[in-house]
Design an enzyme around this catalytic site. Structure first.
Site, mmCIF file in Angstrom:
data_model
loop_
_atom_site.group_PDB
_atom_site.id
_atom_site.type_symbol
_atom_site.label_atom_id
_atom_site.label_comp_id
_atom_site.label_asym_id
_atom_site.label_seq_id
_atom_site.Cartn_x
_atom_site.Cartn_y
_atom_site.Cartn_z
ATOM 1 N N ARG A 16 -4.100 2.803 -10.836
ATOM 2 C CA ARG A 16 -3.387 1.532 -10.679
ATOM 3 C C ARG A 16 -3.758 0.806 -9.385
ATOM 4 N NH1 ARG A 16 2.832 2.733 -11.702
ATOM 5 N NH2 ARG A 16 2.240 4.884 -11.244
ATOM 6 N N GLY A 78 -0.809 17.661 -14.065
ATOM 7 C CA GLY A 78 0.593 17.549 -13.682
ATOM 8 C C GLY A 78 0.899 18.137 -12.313
ATOM 9 N N SER A 101 4.194 14.288 -1.881
ATOM 10 C CA SER A 101 3.014 13.586 -2.370
ATOM 11 C C SER A 101 2.250 12.957 -1.210
ATOM 12 C CB SER A 101 3.427 12.503 -3.371
ATOM 13 O OG SER A 101 2.299 11.743 -3.760
ATOM 14 N N GLU A 155 14.903 11.734 -16.593
ATOM 15 C CA GLU A 155 13.927 10.663 -16.452
ATOM 16 C C GLU A 155 14.448 9.389 -17.107
ATOM 17 O OE1 GLU A 155 11.339 10.934 -14.520
ATOM 18 O OE2 GLU A 155 11.845 13.037 -14.156
ATOM 19 N N SER A 405 -25.492 -23.908 35.871
ATOM 20 C CA SER A 405 -25.202 -24.223 34.468
ATOM 21 C C SER A 405 -26.490 -24.475 33.679
ATOM 22 C CB SER A 405 -24.307 -25.460 34.388
ATOM 23 O OG SER A 405 -23.053 -25.196 34.964
#
Length: 455
Positions: A16, A78, A101, A155, A405
């Site tokens: 994603r 899983g 995680s 869930e 300069s």
């Protein structure tokens, strides 16, 4: 205190994110997400940290280095399956094991410590880290009985209307009795629509066995946020940015508009430094005390000493010593070192050069591959001509020299101390002390020539 272990789940690709970069390697305020997690675990005095890698395993290993051990999950089957891969490293370990995680960069060591303490005090087999979500849609809900004991995690797709109304959610972080965790992992299966082994099934097994399962609630929902797409990544950066800026302000740094000030996690800033809005400070940057960083400045991997003033300029891999100033709209490129009380005017560029104490560099000047001494005056529009088309060459300018300069100093060349370069000169030969060098064509005036022009 029991031994503390931690398992970081970092094997997923993160489709994603729509990115070639693996999810946990995306950065939040200058650090990858998985680095944030491992760093906070280290601050929580974890005895053993094991990171489960899969997609991008070599890159994740290189990023984390020796801060963690690694277990490989070759197939992503899983969260339960991921934890199983750590058996050789942790299966016989004593104590408690936290599972988190690698895409949750906002957790703090304080929260991890509180979770361990809560778990240990209640002699639990498992403790779920929960939080209260303003909108719990999509999260697993924590179902408690009438005396507050956790009954189960349900869930979203399986929840009744009453359960969907519950705002306490599962953050996906758990603390387990290590021996009971690995014993329960032997009993889970993949008899589900996804064909995966879920870590939540361990919670159900422990509950069925009559073990104590508790839940510790984190009062900061933002901290528990996982990052699954670019929208969440931007939000995590914003939250982390606010956290970093708050800490710096509490340490004595003034920010005119913190909401528009971006500072990476490892940046260090001293007291009484003032930072205007619209400033970006990144990487391995250190800024001293009593500095002023003006709006529009961008500072990367740079050391700035006390009392320095930066006005709307870009500094990269450089160093500015005490009392120096730069800008507006100037650029220090890598390996530029600016001495004490040096002035760099507007629209200047300095690269791979040292500028000595007290030297003044006028506007619209380029200094590259050069060493400048003390108290030199460099006029407007001076160019240190360092490149011959194939190689870079060096220029040296001695103390108290004056560079007029619109002069060009063609390297390699040495301008001696106390020498004077007349304005408009192109210098190709070295000078001696107290020389005045003039290298320009003598002016010729053509009487009445302007009358011939067509305008």
């Amino acid at each position: 205190m029991a031994n503390r272990n931690a398992i970081v789940l970092a094997a997923g690709k993160g489709t994603r994110m729509k990115s070639k970069l693996y999810k946990v390697l995306h950065q939040v305020c200058g650090k990858t997400m998985v680095e944030h997690v491992v760093n906070q675990l280290s601050k929580a005095n974890i005895d053993n940290i094991v990171t489960v890698v899969g997609f991008g395993a070599d890159t994740v290993k290189q990023t984390l280095g020796s801060r963690t051990s690694f277990a490989l999950q070759q197939q992503q089957l899983g969260t339960g399956h991921a934890v199983m891969q750590t058996k050789d490293l942790l299966g016989d370990a004593e104590g408690e094991t936290l599972v988190v995680s690698g895409d949750t960069p906002l957790f703090t060591a304080e929260t991890f410590n509180h979770l361990f303490e809560y778990h240990e005090q209640r002699h639990a087999a498992a403790t779920i880290l929960t939080s209260v979500a303003p909108d719990p849609t999509g999260y697993g809900r924590i179902v408690r009985n009438d005396v507050g004991i956790v009954e189960r995690i349900v869930e979203q797709k399986d929840a009744t209307k009453e359960e969907q109304a519950i705002k306490e959610i599962n953050t996906g972080v758990y603390c387990f009795d290590n021996a009971k965790l690995f014993e329960a992992l032997k009993k889970i299966n993949n008899d589900n629509a996804q064909g995966e082994y879920y870590l939540t099934d361990v919670i159900a097994i422990l509950k069925q066995q009559g073990e104590v399962v508790t839940a510790y609630r984190d009062n900061d929902f933002n901290e528990t946020m996982g990052v699954n797409d670019r929208v969440a990544l931007a939000r995590a950066n914003k939250i982390m940015q606010a956290r970093i800026n708050k800490h710096l302000m509490q340490q004595g740094v003034s920010m005119i508009d913190p909401s528009t000030t971006y500072i990476d996690a490892d940046v260090k800033i001293g007291q009484d430094t003032v930072i205007e809005g619209g400033v970006v400070i990144k990487g391995n940057t250190t800024i001293g005390s009593d500095c002023f960083i003006g709006s529009g400045s961008r500072i990367i991997d740079t050391t700035i000493h006390d009392g320095v003033k930066v006005i709307s300029s870009t500094l990269e891999s450089s160093e500015m010593h005490t009392g120096s100033d730069i800008g507006p709209n100037s650029h220090l490129r890598p390996n530029a070192e600016i001495g004490k009380n040096v002035h760099i005017g507007n629209f200047c560029e300095v690269k791979k050069a040292y500028i000595g104490d007290g030297t003044k560099v006028g506007h619209l000047t380029y200094i590259g591959n050069a060493t400048l001494g003390k108290n030199i005056n460099v006029g407007c529009g001076v160019v240190f001509v360092n490149y011959d088309g194939s190689k870079k060459h060096h220029t040296n300018v001695g103390d108290h020299a004056f560079i007029g300069s619109n002069s060009n100093l063609v390297a390699p060349v040495n301008i001696a101390a106390d020498s004077f370069i007349a304005a408009g000169s192109t210098i190709t030969d070295s000078t001696e002390r107290f020389d005045m060098a003039i290298a320009r064509q003598r002016q010729t005036n053509k009487p009445n020539y302007a009358k011939k022009l067509p305008w």
